[in-house]
Design a protein around this motif. Structure first.
Motif, PDB file in Angstrom:
ATOM      1  N   TRP A 102      34.752 -14.135 -25.573  1.00 51.47           N
ATOM      2  CA  TRP A 102      34.120 -15.457 -25.695  1.00 51.47           C
ATOM      3  C   TRP A 102      34.382 -16.102 -27.052  1.00 51.47           C
ATOM      4  O   TRP A 102      34.312 -17.331 -27.189  1.00 51.47           O
ATOM      5  N   ARG A 131      36.540 -19.144 -27.517  1.00 47.40           N
ATOM      6  CA  ARG A 131      36.047 -20.443 -27.023  1.00 47.40           C
ATOM      7  C   ARG A 131      34.834 -20.941 -27.799  1.00 47.40           C
ATOM      8  O   ARG A 131      34.665 -22.139 -27.993  1.00 47.40           O
ATOM      9  N   ILE A 132      33.975 -20.012 -28.192  1.00 46.02           N
ATOM     10  CA  ILE A 132      32.771 -20.345 -28.949  1.00 46.02           C
ATOM     11  C   ILE A 132      32.784 -19.502 -30.212  1.00 46.02           C
ATOM     12  O   ILE A 132      33.033 -18.303 -30.152  1.00 46.02           O
ATOM     13  N   ASP A 173      21.520 -23.390 -29.662  1.00 45.75           N
ATOM     14  CA  ASP A 173      22.850 -23.842 -29.221  1.00 45.75           C
ATOM     15  C   ASP A 173      23.047 -23.476 -27.747  1.00 45.75           C
ATOM     16  O   ASP A 173      23.055 -22.290 -27.394  1.00 45.75           O
ATOM     17  N   GLN A 174      23.239 -24.493 -26.910  1.00 47.18           N
ATOM     18  CA  GLN A 174      23.329 -24.275 -25.465  1.00 47.18           C
ATOM     19  C   GLN A 174      24.476 -23.343 -25.083  1.00 47.18           C
ATOM     20  O   GLN A 174      24.340 -22.490 -24.209  1.00 47.18           O
ATOM     21  N   ARG A 175      25.620 -23.493 -25.749  1.00 46.18           N
ATOM     22  CA  ARG A 175      26.782 -22.646 -25.404  1.00 46.18           C
ATOM     23  C   ARG A 175      26.534 -21.182 -25.766  1.00 46.18           C
ATOM     24  O   ARG A 175      26.887 -20.281 -25.007  1.00 46.18           O
ATOM     25  N   LYS A 176      25.918 -20.967 -26.936  1.00 48.79           N
ATOM     26  CA  LYS A 176      25.604 -19.582 -27.324  1.00 48.79           C
ATOM     27  C   LYS A 176      24.527 -18.998 -26.420  1.00 48.79           C
ATOM     28  O   LYS A 176      24.574 -17.816 -26.071  1.00 48.79           O
ATOM     29  N   THR A 218      24.163 -19.696 -23.325  1.00 46.75           N
ATOM     30  CA  THR A 218      24.876 -19.348 -22.086  1.00 46.75           C
ATOM     31  C   THR A 218      25.583 -18.002 -22.242  1.00 46.75           C
ATOM     32  O   THR A 218      25.554 -17.158 -21.334  1.00 46.75           O
ATOM     33  N   CYS A 251      16.240 -21.231 -24.919  1.00 43.19           N
ATOM     34  CA  CYS A 251      17.147 -22.156 -25.601  1.00 43.19           C
ATOM     35  C   CYS A 251      16.351 -23.335 -26.158  1.00 43.19           C
ATOM     36  O   CYS A 251      16.074 -24.308 -25.457  1.00 43.19           O
TER      37      CYS A 251
END
Length: 198
Positions: free
Chosen positions: A23, A26-27, A91-94, A96, A114
Motif C-alpha cells: 500500500w 499508493r499512500i 485520514d480517510q485513505r489511511k 481504509t 475515522c
C-alpha cells in the motif's frame, strides 16, 4: 532487535508488513527511506510497548494510527487477551488501509474510527498509545480527553523526549516512567498516568 513473540504472531506481523509495503506505493504510510529497515523501524519499535505493558483486558485507544503503528502491531500481539482496540485516524485513505489490514489479518479485537482526535467524544480508554503524532504537551490534551483517570498511556518518543517532558510539566501534572528505546539510542518509551492540569 530480537522480539519474543509466538510464531503465529510473527507470521501475522510479516503479513502486515507485506500489506503495508504494498500500500505504501499508493499512500504514504511510512517514509520511503525507512522501507529497507521496515521491521526494525516500525514493527520492532511498536512492539516495545507490548514488551513493557502488561494488560489483559480493557479498552485500548491508539491515537493517530496512520499506517498502523503501533495500533495494528499491538492488536496482533495482544490478540489472545481480552483487550479491544480502537484505532483513531482522520485520514480517510489511511483509515481504509487500517480496515483492510484488520480484515485481512482477521483481527476481531480492533476497529477504526475515522475522525479527528479532538472531535470525537471521550473514548474513556484504559490504555492509550501514540507514535510520531505530536509533542507531549499536545498529547496530554488528548490523554486528558480520552484516557480514563485510572488508565495509562504508552507513548513512543524520539530524541527530544526529555525537552517535551520539561515543557509539558509547565502546564500538566502526570506520573512518568521511562524505558530506553531498543531501536534508537536517543529515543524512549514513556508510560504516562494520572494526567491533570496544573
Amino acid at each position: 532487535m530480537k522480539v519474543d513473540v509466538s510464531r503465529e504472531t510473527m507470521d501475522l506481523l510479516k503479513e502486515f508488513q507485506a500489506l503495508a509495503e504494498k500500500w505504501n506505493s499508493r499512500i504514504n504510510l511510512v517514509s520511503g527511506s525507512t522501507l529497507p529497515a521496515f521491521w526494525d523501524r516500525h514493527i520492532s519499535d511498536s512492539l516495545q510497548i507490548f514488551e513493557n505493558a502488561a494488560p489483559f483486558s480493557g479498552h485500548w485507544a491508539d491515537l493517530g494510527s496512520g499506517g498502523g503503528f503501533p495500533g495494528i502491531v499491538l492488536a496482533v500481539a495482544f490478540r489472545e487477551t481480552d483487550l479491544s482496540f480502537t484505532l483513531v485516524e482522520s485520514d480517510q485513505r489511511k483509515a481504509t488501509f487500517l480496515r483492510t489490514a484488520i480484515r485481512e489479518l482477521s483481527l476481531t479485537n480492533a476497529k477504526v474510527k475515522c475522525d479527528r482526535i479532538e472531535r470525537i467524544p471521550s473514548l474513556n480508554a484504559d490504555y492509550v498509545s501514540a507514535r510520531a503524532l505530536a509533542g507531549l504537551p499536545v498529547l496530554l490534551t488528548f490523554l486528558d480527553l480520552h484516557l480514563r483517570a485510572s488508565g495509562e498511556a504508552w507513548l513512543l518518543k524520539g530524541r527530544n523526549w526529555q525537552a517535551e517532558v520539561d515543557e509539558a510539566r509547565e502546564n500538566w501534572a502526570f506520573n512518568l516512567e521511562t524505558f530506553p528505546s531498543k531501536t534508537s539510542d536517543e529515543a524512549a518509551v514513556l508510560k504516562v498516568s494520572e494526567v491533570s492540569h496544573v
